[in-house]
Design a protein around this motif. Structure first.
Motif, PDB file in Angstrom:
ATOM      1  N   ARG A 181      46.247  52.672  37.287  1.00 16.22           N
ATOM      2  CA  ARG A 181      45.097  53.584  37.953  1.00 16.22           C
ATOM      3  C   ARG A 181      43.817  53.350  37.252  1.00 16.22           C
ATOM      4  N   LEU A 182      43.889  53.351  35.895  1.00 15.59           N
ATOM      5  CA  LEU A 182      42.518  52.977  35.173  1.00 15.59           C
ATOM      6  C   LEU A 182      42.101  51.488  35.407  1.00 15.59           C
ATOM      7  N   GLY A 183      42.939  50.635  35.609  1.00 18.45           N
ATOM      8  CA  GLY A 183      42.597  49.366  35.949  1.00 18.45           C
ATOM      9  C   GLY A 183      42.013  49.154  37.203  1.00 18.45           C
ATOM     10  N   VAL A 184      42.523  49.910  38.466  1.00 10.39           N
ATOM     11  CA  VAL A 184      41.878  50.075  39.496  1.00 10.39           C
ATOM     12  C   VAL A 184      40.511  50.741  39.489  1.00 10.39           C
ATOM     13  N   GLU A 185      40.350  51.640  39.076  1.00 13.37           N
ATOM     14  CA  GLU A 185      39.094  52.255  38.812  1.00 13.37           C
ATOM     15  C   GLU A 185      38.070  51.534  38.117  1.00 13.37           C
ATOM     16  N   LEU A 186      38.404  50.859  36.914  1.00 13.54           N
ATOM     17  CA  LEU A 186      37.663  49.857  36.350  1.00 13.54           C
ATOM     18  C   LEU A 186      37.025  48.781  37.114  1.00 13.54           C
ATOM     19  N   TYR A 187      38.121  48.341  38.070  1.00 13.14           N
ATOM     20  CA  TYR A 187      37.527  47.184  39.122  1.00 13.14           C
ATOM     21  C   TYR A 187      36.720  47.651  39.898  1.00 13.14           C
ATOM     22  N   ASN A 188      36.717  48.878  40.314  1.00  8.22           N
ATOM     23  CA  ASN A 188      35.859  49.528  41.344  1.00  8.22           C
ATOM     24  C   ASN A 188      34.510  49.614  40.796  1.00  8.22           C
ATOM     25  N   ALA A 189      34.609  50.114  39.480  1.00 10.81           N
ATOM     26  CA  ALA A 189      33.540  50.528  38.828  1.00 10.81           C
ATOM     27  C   ALA A 189      32.684  49.220  38.612  1.00 10.81           C
ATOM     28  N   GLN A 190      33.263  48.190  38.228  1.00 11.20           N
ATOM     29  CA  GLN A 190      32.679  46.758  37.895  1.00 11.20           C
ATOM     30  C   GLN A 190      31.971  46.155  39.258  1.00 11.20           C
ATOM     31  N   LYS A 191      32.879  46.459  40.382  1.00  9.99           N
ATOM     32  CA  LYS A 191      32.413  45.792  41.600  1.00  9.99           C
ATOM     33  C   LYS A 191      30.966  46.726  42.219  1.00  9.99           C
ATOM     34  N   THR A 192      31.010  48.114  41.825  1.00 11.41           N
ATOM     35  CA  THR A 192      30.081  48.781  42.326  1.00 11.41           C
ATOM     36  C   THR A 192      28.596  48.284  41.448  1.00 11.41           C
ATOM     37  N   ALA A 193      28.752  48.163  40.171  1.00 11.25           N
ATOM     38  CA  ALA A 193      27.628  47.788  39.298  1.00 11.25           C
ATOM     39  C   ALA A 193      27.114  46.481  39.853  1.00 11.25           C
ATOM     40  N   GLU A 194      28.079  45.491  40.129  1.00 10.38           N
ATOM     41  CA  GLU A 194      27.519  44.211  40.502  1.00 10.38           C
ATOM     42  C   GLU A 194      27.004  44.208  41.752  1.00 10.38           C
ATOM     43  N   ARG A 195      27.351  45.167  42.610  1.00  5.25           N
ATOM     44  CA  ARG A 195      26.607  45.298  44.031  1.00  5.25           C
ATOM     45  C   ARG A 195      25.388  46.013  43.808  1.00  5.25           C
ATOM     46  N   LEU A 196      25.396  46.956  43.152  1.00  3.62           N
ATOM     47  CA  LEU A 196      23.871  47.756  42.873  1.00  3.62           C
ATOM     48  C   LEU A 196      23.021  46.629  42.221  1.00  3.62           C
ATOM     49  N   VAL A 197      23.506  45.637  41.314  1.00  2.26           N
ATOM     50  CA  VAL A 197      22.606  44.866  40.865  1.00  2.26           C
ATOM     51  C   VAL A 197      22.034  43.906  41.835  1.00  2.26           C
ATOM     52  N   GLU A 198      22.777  43.274  42.510  1.00  3.97           N
ATOM     53  CA  GLU A 198      22.497  42.496  43.733  1.00  3.97           C
ATOM     54  C   GLU A 198      21.393  43.272  44.448  1.00  3.97           C
ATOM     55  N   GLU A 199      21.787  44.395  45.052  1.00  2.64           N
ATOM     56  CA  GLU A 199      20.821  45.175  46.070  1.00  2.64           C
ATOM     57  C   GLU A 199      19.384  45.281  45.055  1.00  2.64           C
ATOM     58  N   ASP A 200      19.379  45.899  44.105  1.00  2.00           N
ATOM     59  CA  ASP A 200      18.090  45.937  43.289  1.00  2.00           C
ATOM     60  C   ASP A 200      17.366  44.640  43.209  1.00  2.00           C
ATOM     61  N   ASP A 201      18.173  43.400  42.902  1.00  2.69           N
ATOM     62  CA  ASP A 201      17.483  42.178  42.808  1.00  2.69           C
ATOM     63  C   ASP A 201      17.079  41.654  44.363  1.00  2.69           C
ATOM     64  N   GLN A 202      17.929  41.945  45.444  1.00  2.00           N
ATOM     65  CA  GLN A 202      17.256  41.838  46.744  1.00  2.00           C
ATOM     66  C   GLN A 202      16.064  42.541  47.192  1.00  2.00           C
ATOM     67  N   SER A 203      15.868  43.874  46.734  1.00  3.77           N
ATOM     68  CA  SER A 203      14.987  44.605  46.863  1.00  3.77           C
ATOM     69  C   SER A 203      13.728  44.197  46.077  1.00  3.77           C
ATOM     70  N   ALA A 204      13.840  43.754  44.991  1.00  2.74           N
ATOM     71  CA  ALA A 204      12.718  43.436  44.069  1.00  2.74           C
ATOM     72  C   ALA A 204      12.295  42.131  44.427  1.00  2.74           C
ATOM     73  N   ARG A 205      12.919  40.995  45.246  1.00  2.00           N
ATOM     74  CA  ARG A 205      12.622  39.945  45.710  1.00  2.00           C
ATOM     75  C   ARG A 205      11.547  40.399  46.982  1.00  2.00           C
ATOM     76  N   GLU A 206      12.026  40.963  47.595  1.00  3.22           N
ATOM     77  CA  GLU A 206      11.406  41.339  49.008  1.00  3.22           C
ATOM     78  C   GLU A 206      10.182  42.316  48.856  1.00  3.22           C
ATOM     79  N   GLY A 207      10.020  43.125  47.785  1.00  2.00           N
ATOM     80  CA  GLY A 207       8.833  43.983  47.678  1.00  2.00           C
ATOM     81  C   GLY A 207       7.913  43.281  47.015  1.00  2.00           C
ATOM     82  N   GLN A 208       8.159  42.476  45.986  1.00  2.00           N
ATOM     83  CA  GLN A 208       7.150  42.048  44.917  1.00  2.00           C
ATOM     84  C   GLN A 208       7.598  40.667  44.418  1.00  2.00           C
TER      85      GLN A 208
END
Length: 322
Positions: free
Chosen positions: A151-178
């Protein structure tokens, strides 16, 4: 008339020669002797013999020593009296020692040895029952821990996926905004000399990227093996100098081209090994803390808050959200 009344009635059934009460007739004596003969002739069973022997022994032990016997007279000369104890002590034995008869033909001490072995078997059985209970508890605990690790392995995988996704979203927002300038948190997609660098990826989700790149590398290798006309001879060097890069890749003359963009997959990553040596719970906690501090995102609430205070979030741990 009176004389006739005194005479016996010849019609009465009373006989003067009838046997008197208590006197045995010949017929009765013959019947009794026949019964006694049959009783003596009948062979007694073993149980009956043992019962008679036991009764005779108990009767003998219950009978006090006769004062007329020679043994009693010998003890009486030494001061023994009926009902006294043997010896000078007042609390000495008065009753005879109880006999324990040995009915079988086994040697002396065999019964005690059997009892000892039986006692050992009982003790071993009790230990086995206790051991079985302990093993059952250990098995349930081990299964519980294994399920918790999964269960912890699944939760860790989901948390890592979430962190990578948020970084990509912030990356895309930074590129479009400035005009975008990569920071330490936005280097997951940065390239150096046109090649991917795993060392530039955050350690919290570097394993995800590495696994994805390794799968891509294996896929390309399989595709190269299936498509190449001479995949069994990867070291063959053609004498034709006019072959371009695509021809070499198709003919299997340039297998290094597959790993050009995966240069550092074969390198040792001590930082990643050190991170993965930590327990799953600690790694998950670090990713959760990173999401809260860097992106204002609560992994357990599955919600991204507008401020760093995360108003409304019950806490940082999973138990806080139960």
């Amino acid at each position: 008339m009176s004389q006739s009344e005194e005479e016996d009635d010849y019609m009465s059934m009373v006989f003067d020669d009838a046997p008197k009460a208590g006197k045995e007739t010949s017929l009765q004596r013959r019947a009794r002797m026949q019964k006694e003969g049959e009783a003596k002739a009948r062979a007694k069973t073993r149980a009956e013999k043992e019962a008679e022997t036991e009764a005779a022994r108990e009767a003998g032990l219950a009978t006090a020593l006769d004062s007329s016997s020679k043994g009693f007279k010998m003890m009486a000369k030494f001061g023994f009296r009926q009902g006294d104890t043997l010896g000078k002590a007042e609390d000495a034995r008065k009753e005879p020692i109880h006999l324990s008869m040995k009915d079988d033909r086994s040697g002396l001490g065999l019964e005690s040895e059997r009892k000892r072995k039986l006692r050992e078997l009982v003790e071993e059985a009790e230990k086995e029952v206790k051991r079985s209970k302990i093993e059952q508890v250990d098995y349930r605990e081990r299964v519980r821990q294994e399920n918790e690790e999964k269960r912890l392995g699944v939760e860790l995988y989901n948390a890592q996926k979430t962190a990578e996704r948020l970084v990509e979203e912030d990356d895309q927002s930074a590129r479009e905004g400035q005009e975008w300038t990569p920071t330490s948190e936005y280097k997951s997609r940065q390239t150096i000399s046109g090649k991917r660098s795993l060392q530039s990826i955050n350690i919290l989700w570097r394993r995800l990227v590495r696994n994805r790149l390794e799968k891509e590398r294996d896929r390309k290798r399989r595709q190269h093996f299936n498509d190449s006309l001479s995949s069994t001879l990867p070291t063959y060097i053609s004498a034709d100098e006019d072959e371009d890069a695509d021809d070499k890749l198709a003919l299997g003359h340039d297998v290094t081209a597959i790993e050009d963009d995966l240069e550092d997959l074969s390198d040792e990553d001590l930082e990643l090994e050190e991170f993965e040596a930590q327990p799953l719970a600690e790694r998950l906690q670090k990713v959760v803390v990173y999401l809260r501090e860097a992106h204002h995102y609560c992994f357990w609430c599955k919600y991204r808050y507008s401020s760093a205070t995360l108003d409304g979030c019950p806490g940082i741990t999973e138990k806080d959200h139960d």
